[in-house]
Design a protein around this motif. Sequence first.
Motif, PDB file in Angstrom:
ATOM      1  N   GLY A 225       0.789  -1.218   0.000  1.00 24.91           N
ATOM      2  CA  GLY A 225       0.000   0.000   0.000  1.00 24.91           C
ATOM      3  C   GLY A 225       0.819   1.265   0.000  1.00 24.91           C
ATOM      4  N   SER A 228       0.021   4.164  -5.141  1.00 25.52           N
ATOM      5  CA  SER A 228      -1.342   3.977  -5.652  1.00 25.52           C
ATOM      6  C   SER A 228      -1.313   3.109  -6.904  1.00 25.52           C
ATOM      7  N   TYR A 229      -2.445   2.515  -7.198  1.00 21.71           N
ATOM      8  CA  TYR A 229      -2.552   1.630  -8.361  1.00 21.71           C
ATOM      9  C   TYR A 229      -2.292   2.400  -9.657  1.00 21.71           C
ATOM     10  N   ASP A 288      -9.501  -4.510 -15.806  1.00 14.44           N
ATOM     11  CA  ASP A 288     -10.554  -4.853 -14.832  1.00 14.44           C
ATOM     12  C   ASP A 288     -11.430  -5.979 -15.371  1.00 14.44           C
ATOM     13  N   ALA A 297      -9.321 -10.724  -7.487  1.00 17.08           N
ATOM     14  CA  ALA A 297     -10.129  -9.875  -6.607  1.00 17.08           C
ATOM     15  C   ALA A 297      -9.979  -8.409  -6.983  1.00 17.08           C
ATOM     16  N   ASP A 298     -11.025  -7.626  -6.738  1.00 13.43           N
ATOM     17  CA  ASP A 298     -11.009  -6.209  -7.089  1.00 13.43           C
ATOM     18  C   ASP A 298      -9.875  -5.464  -6.380  1.00 13.43           C
ATOM     19  N   GLY A 299      -9.576  -5.869  -5.147  1.00 15.30           N
ATOM     20  CA  GLY A 299      -8.545  -5.161  -4.381  1.00 15.30           C
ATOM     21  C   GLY A 299      -7.150  -5.729  -4.543  1.00 15.30           C
ATOM     22  N   ASP A 300      -6.992  -6.766  -5.350  1.00  9.71           N
ATOM     23  CA  ASP A 300      -5.660  -7.373  -5.547  1.00  9.71           C
ATOM     24  C   ASP A 300      -4.940  -6.602  -6.656  1.00  9.71           C
ATOM     25  N   TYR A 301      -4.405  -5.442  -6.276  1.00 11.35           N
ATOM     26  CA  TYR A 301      -3.811  -4.572  -7.286  1.00 11.35           C
ATOM     27  C   TYR A 301      -2.497  -5.117  -7.846  1.00 11.35           C
ATOM     28  N   LYS A 304      -3.545  -7.289 -10.641  1.00  9.85           N
ATOM     29  CA  LYS A 304      -4.052  -6.443 -11.713  1.00  9.85           C
ATOM     30  C   LYS A 304      -2.899  -5.775 -12.481  1.00  9.85           C
TER      31      LYS A 304
END
Length: 615
Positions: A225, A228-229, A288, A297-301, A304
């Motif tokens: 963290g 940022s993505y 996405d 998962a949406d939060g697994d940056y 991604k």
Amino acid sequence: MTRFYLPFAIGALLVVFWLSPDVQEIAAGVAIFLFGMLMLEEGFKLFGGGALERLLERATRSTARAISFGVISTSLLQSSSLVSVITISFLSAGLVSLIGGVGIIFGANIGTTTGAWLVAGLGLKVNIAAYAMPMIALSILLVFQKSKALRGAGYALAGLGFLFLGIHHMKVGFDAFKDQIDLTRFALGGLLGLVVYSLIGTFATVVMQSSHATMVLLLTALAAGQISYDNGLALAIGANIGTTITAIIGSLGANFQGRRLALAHLVFNLLTAGVALLFIAPLRDMVDWISQMVGVADGDYAMKLAVFHSVFNLLGVLLMLPMLNRLIRFLEERIPEPMPDISRPQFLTKAVDSFPQTLEVALRKEVLHLYENAAELILHGLNLHRDDVFSGEEIGGVVRNSRAPIELDIDARYETRIKTLYAAIVEYTTRAGDKRLTHESAERIYALRDVASDIVRAVKSIKHLRKNVQRYTTRSQGAVTQLYDGLRAEIARITVEIRALQQAAPEDRSALWLDQERAQIEDAARNMTERVDRMIGSGELSPTAATSFLNDSAYAYSAMRDLLAAARSLHLETEGALAEVERILSIDEDELDTAPPATDAPGDGSEPGAVTKPS
């Protein structure tokens, strides 16, 4: 530049370590990771035994195969840098085409994305340090073995262990670091964020000379963290631009083809990065959608980001493939092939001496270059024009018609055309001897150096012969001119036969005629004194001219022996059944020394002293 860069870098690190001890963990992780990559590359060079080089040579018969090779080799080695350096080396040595090399670079850009998948999918979710320690411990047992393959496997295993250990320390460092400083405070949005973080990613990759290391650092920071993505996407794009530094540095010691490939790498990565930056919003939506399709998962940056890294590199290849031929034309126009300076080495560049196969190929081509220079100088030294000799006309007639002296400073030409190349060959083989070559490779390399020595000795013999060739062959002076014409005809014919041997297909070349040629030369040399004595007794030849001729004939026959020895080593196969049969049938030195003397003066009837090729 290096003088100031290193102290500055060390000083900056020490200051940062003092301000934040937790940064030491991250820096140590990066260092361990890079060391692991070096170990992995070293292990491959030992363990591979030239396997990648041999595959690369065969994998460029089509663009699709070249791209596939780039993808697979980079995925296995986890180093697009090594694949790029090998490709530049093979391209500089002429073993692969420019379009094949560009295809490999395209594939390597796709292959390098697998590293992000491994780190995001495994390295950040599993305690890989638990696997790293046993791998490093086991590797030491292999590294100290005598077997080259075992040592290579040991280095590769240690490399993987250090890669895992480096990822672990980066992850731990960022986890600890986030409790003290929140780097997300420095996040930038919009166009400014894209530009700034792309430049940061480029700079980081240039410093570390590894986009893989930059991506690992980025993924661990993203997982903690600390960035940022959106800024992570820009950093990944910048890392792709920065990775071209390895190819650019590798091309500095390459020829024009290597520089073309480095430029292709830069153009491809810049265009890919430009498209990714321009269409960052649609690409993010695509990532996405793909992530949702594969269950990320949406939060697994981190995962991604790995998806994004693959998508925009694959998109770059798809965009560039239709323009591949146009890219090749651009490269050829931007970096044209230079006019060759035959006085300078053409193939011995630093880019080709990193791998045994390219090293041998480049050395062989340079020795051939030396021979071409030498053959021209030898013929001109005998007042013979090369085009006339190789015209296909009867050699005796060409020699008789070549009375006009050729203006030639043979000593100066020797210094510029022969000695310079020979010195480069000797220096190159000495440098090659410092590398860890197999016994067979080392023997072939030193054999090529010996061929160069044979060629140089042949030229030196003609230098001794030059003065009396000028004296006795520029106008007809009876018997002495015929004798010198005979020597000129013999040497000229041997260069013609060597040229034919060089142009023949490897399977059509035979050593047997070389042995018979050598036997006839020895016959001629043994009978020359007796023949000259008869000519003195008959009054055809004066004692002064006879003495000069006997000395010169020794130089001439020495040159012929050296040329035949060079031809044997350069153009004849040393392996296989045919070569074994020819070794059995070939005439050895003892047979040459004990061969019965010729009953007649050697010649074909057209020139005194001429040796004919046996039928």
